[in-house]
Motif scaffolding. Structure first.
Motif, PDB file in Angstrom:
ATOM      1  N   SER A  50       0.806  -1.233  -0.006  1.00  0.00           N
ATOM      2  CA  SER A  50       0.147  -0.016   0.026  1.00  0.00           C
ATOM      3  C   SER A  50       0.816   1.322  -0.060  1.00  0.00           C
ATOM      4  CB  SER A  50      -1.015   0.069   1.251  1.00  0.00           C
ATOM      5  OG  SER A  50      -1.754   1.267   1.274  1.00  0.00           O
ATOM      6  N   GLN A  51       0.659   2.180  -1.034  1.00  0.00           N
ATOM      7  CA  GLN A  51       1.503   3.319  -1.125  1.00  0.00           C
ATOM      8  C   GLN A  51       0.448   4.344  -0.386  1.00  0.00           C
ATOM      9  OE1 GLN A  51       4.316   3.917  -3.554  1.00  0.00           O
ATOM     10  NE2 GLN A  51       4.437   5.511  -2.149  1.00  0.00           N
ATOM     11  N   SER A  54       2.300   8.642  -2.086  1.00  0.00           N
ATOM     12  CA  SER A  54       3.028   8.627  -3.245  1.00  0.00           C
ATOM     13  C   SER A  54       4.239   9.585  -3.233  1.00  0.00           C
ATOM     14  CB  SER A  54       2.107   8.865  -4.393  1.00  0.00           C
ATOM     15  OG  SER A  54       1.242   8.040  -4.701  1.00  0.00           O
ATOM     16  N   PRO A  55       5.444   9.360  -3.736  1.00  0.00           N
ATOM     17  CA  PRO A  55       6.479  10.124  -3.536  1.00  0.00           C
ATOM     18  C   PRO A  55       5.960  11.655  -4.380  1.00  0.00           C
ATOM     19  CG  PRO A  55       7.170   8.054  -4.573  1.00  0.00           C
ATOM     20  CD  PRO A  55       5.734   8.224  -4.489  1.00  0.00           C
ATOM     21  N   VAL A  56       6.120  12.806  -3.314  1.00  0.00           N
ATOM     22  CA  VAL A  56       5.661  13.873  -3.630  1.00  0.00           C
ATOM     23  C   VAL A  56       6.837  14.856  -3.156  1.00  0.00           C
ATOM     24  CG1 VAL A  56       4.513  14.365  -1.135  1.00  0.00           C
ATOM     25  CG2 VAL A  56       3.832  15.681  -2.819  1.00  0.00           C
ATOM     26  N   GLU A 146       7.642  10.344   1.304  1.00  0.00           N
ATOM     27  CA  GLU A 146       6.724   9.067   0.728  1.00  0.00           C
ATOM     28  C   GLU A 146       6.587   8.216   1.898  1.00  0.00           C
ATOM     29  OE1 GLU A 146       8.549   6.045  -1.702  1.00  0.00           O
ATOM     30  OE2 GLU A 146      10.180   7.446  -1.810  1.00  0.00           O
ATOM     31  N   ASN A 148       4.995   3.979   2.948  1.00  0.00           N
ATOM     32  CA  ASN A 148       4.334   2.684   2.341  1.00  0.00           C
ATOM     33  C   ASN A 148       4.073   1.803   3.570  1.00  0.00           C
ATOM     34  OD1 ASN A 148       5.121   2.994  -0.538  1.00  0.00           O
ATOM     35  ND2 ASN A 148       7.295   3.189   0.358  1.00  0.00           N
TER      36      ASN A 148
END
Length: 150
Positions: A50-51, A54-56, A146, A148
Motif C-alpha cells: 500500500s502506497q 506517493s512520492p511527493v 513518501e 508505504n
C-alpha cells in the motif's frame, strides 16, 4: 435442495466476508505494541502492498502536512521517508491517532530520515497518521516525502 444450496452459499459468503472478521483481543484494544525504528539513510523503501503517500515534492516556506490511514490488512510494517533537499535543517513530527510517535526529529539539509514502524502484537498496523515537517527559522523547504505499508 435448492434452498439448502442457497443457504450454504450465503453462510460461506458471510464467513469469508471481511465485514464479519472476528479480531483477537489484542487487535481490538486501544493500545498496541507498535515500535518505531530509524532505518539507516542509505536503505531504500521496501516495495509495499500500500502506497500511503506517493512520492511527493514539497517546496516553499509553508510546512508540509500529510494525512493518511493505515489498515491491518495491508501489513504489520510502515515506512516514512523524508528527504531534505534544502540547505537548512527541518523538523519532522509523526502522530498516530493524535499521539506523537516521533517528535521534532531534526533532518539536516541534504540528508534524509527513514522511519520504520512495526506492529508487534496485532495482525497489522492501523490508525490515522499525520506527518508534519517544518522549519523553525522560516527557511524555504525543498522536501521529498513518501510512505508505504507492507
Amino acid at each position: 435442495m435448492r434452498k439448502t444450496k442457497l443457504l450454504t452459499w450465503i453462510v460461506v459468503v458471510l464467513i469469508l466476508s471481511p465485514i464479519f472478521v472476528v479480531l483477537p483481543a489484542s487487535e481490538t484494544s486501544a493500545t498496541s505494541n507498535t515500535v518505531r525504528m530509524e532505518v539507516p539513510s542509505q536503505q531504500e523503501i521496501v516495495p509495499s502492498d500500500s502506497q500511503l503517500i506517493s512520492p511527493v515534492r514539497h517546496r516553499g516556506r509553508g510546512a508540509y502536512q500529510g494525512l493518511f490511514t493505515t489498515t491491518a490488512q495491508h501489513g504489520k510494517n510502515m515506512i516514512v521517508k523524508v528527504q531534505n533537499k534544502g540547505k537548512d535543517t527541518v523538523y519532522m513530527t509523526i502522530k498516530r491517532n493524535d499521539s506523537e510517535f516521533v517528535s521534532d526529529i531534526a533532518i539536516r539539509g541534504g540528508s534524509q530520515r527513514v522511519q520504520h514502524f512495526e506492529e508487534q502484537v496485532a495482525i497489522g498496523i492501523r490508525g490515522d497518521w499525520k506527518i508534519y515537517v517544518y522549519s523553525r527559522i522560516g527557511a524555504a523547504l525543498d522536501l521529498r516525502i513518501e510512505a508505504n505499508q507492507y
